[in-house]
Design an enzyme around this catalytic site. Structure first.
Site, PDB file in Angstrom:
ATOM      1  N   MET A 156      66.311  67.842  30.145  1.00 29.59           N
ATOM      2  CA  MET A 156      64.898  67.741  29.572  1.00 29.59           C
ATOM      3  C   MET A 156      63.855  67.988  30.679  1.00 29.59           C
ATOM      4  O   MET A 156      62.718  67.091  30.945  1.00 29.59           O
ATOM      5  CB  MET A 156      64.563  66.417  28.828  1.00 29.59           C
ATOM      6  CG  MET A 156      65.782  66.201  27.929  1.00 29.59           C
ATOM      7  SD  MET A 156      65.821  67.830  26.527  1.00 29.59           S
ATOM      8  CE  MET A 156      64.792  67.041  25.380  1.00 29.59           C
ATOM      9  N   HIS A 182      68.494  74.870  22.258  1.00 25.39           N
ATOM     10  CA  HIS A 182      67.668  74.107  21.585  1.00 25.39           C
ATOM     11  C   HIS A 182      67.816  73.823  20.060  1.00 25.39           C
ATOM     12  O   HIS A 182      68.166  74.707  19.348  1.00 25.39           O
ATOM     13  CB  HIS A 182      66.150  75.089  21.674  1.00 25.39           C
ATOM     14  CG  HIS A 182      64.744  74.161  21.311  1.00 25.39           C
ATOM     15  ND1 HIS A 182      64.371  73.205  21.847  1.00 25.39           N
ATOM     16  CD2 HIS A 182      64.336  74.347  20.146  1.00 25.39           C
ATOM     17  CE1 HIS A 182      63.560  72.640  21.376  1.00 25.39           C
ATOM     18  NE2 HIS A 182      63.100  73.358  20.314  1.00 25.39           N
TER      19      HIS A 182
END
Ligand code: GAR
Length: 193
Positions: free
Chosen positions: A90, A109
Site C-alpha cells: 500500500m 487491484h
C-alpha cells in the site's frame, strides 16, 4: 524460472496464492524474497510458513523516498530478483524503483480499473452502488493504479454485504494473478498501449 520478489503490506493471501501455484506447478517462478513496509503484517508469518525470507523496510526510517527505495533495490539485486510483484503493497512506487525495474513491476487491484483506483476500492464500489466490480492486474507506472492493463475479471457485488463481496474478489484475485503471471512470464500477453 523467473525470479520474483513479492511486496506486501497486509494479510498476504495473494502472496500465499502465488507460492501455492508455484508449488502446484501452475506457475514457473520462484519467490526469492518478500518485501514489506509493515514488519507486523500477517504476510510475515505466512512467508515464514513457506520458509521464504522477509525483508522489512520502514519508510519513515529513511531520509527520503529515494533512499528508502535504493535500500530495497540493493536487496533485490543481491537476491538477483527479475520481477517485482505487488500484492497489497500500500505504497506508491517512486521513480527510483521504477527506473531500476522498468516494465518489471506488476500490481493487482480490487476493481475494474480505471474505476475506483487508490485505497479501499471495494468500499468505494459498494458506496457507489455498482452491481459489478472486479479485479485488474496491470503494469505499474508513476501513477496511482494507472499502468497498462494485463488482465481483468468481473465480480458481482453481493448487495449490502461487504465481506461476502470481498471474499468473492479475493478468490478471483488469487486465480487471476497466478494465471496472468504465468502468461506474462511465458510472453503470452500482448499490450494495446
Ligand atoms: C488485495 O485485495 C489487493 O488487490 C489490494 O490489497 C489486497 C491485499 O490482500 N491492493 C490494493 O488495494 C492496491 N491498491 P492480501 O494481503 O490478502 O493479498
Amino acid at each position: 524460472t523467473t525470479k520474483i520478489a513479492v511486496f506486501a503490506s497486509g494479510s498476504g493471501s495473494n502472496f500465499q496464492a502465488i507460492q501455492q501455484a508455484i508449488e502446484d506447478g501452475k506457475l514457473d517462478a520462484r519467490i526469492e524474497i518478500v518485501v514489506t513496509d509493515k514488519p507486523d503484517a500477517y504476510v510475515v508469518k505466512r512467508a515464514g510458513n513457506f520458509n521464504i525470507a522477509v525483508f522489512s523496510f520502514v519508510a519513515k526510517q529513511y531520509a527520503s523516498k529515494a533512499d528508502y527505495e535504493q535500500e530495497i533495490i540493493d536487496t533485490l539485486k543481491e537476491h538477483e530478483v527479475d520481477w517485482i510483484i505487488l500484492a497489497g503493497y500500500m505504497r506508491l512506487i517512486g521513480s527510483t524503483l521504477l527506473s531500476a525495474f522498468s516494465n518489471r513491476i506488476v500490481n493487482i487491484h480490487p476493481s475494474l480499473l480505471p474505476s475506483f483506483p487508490g485505497k479501499d476500492a471495494i468500499g468505494q464500489a459498494m458506496e457507489h452502488g455498482v452491481k459489478v466490480t472486479g479485479v485488474t492486474v496491470h503494469f505499474v507506472d508513476e501513477g496511482m493504479d494507472t499502468g497498462p492493463i494485463l488482465s481483468q475479471a468481473a465480480v458481482e457485488v453481493v448487495d449490502g454485504d461487504r465481506s461476502a463481496t470481498e471474499a468473492r474478489i479475493h478468490a478471483v484475485e488469487h486465480e487471476l494473478y497466478t494465471s496472468t503471471l504465468q502468461k506474462l512470464f511465458k510472453n503470452e500477453i500482448k499490450l494495446v498501449h
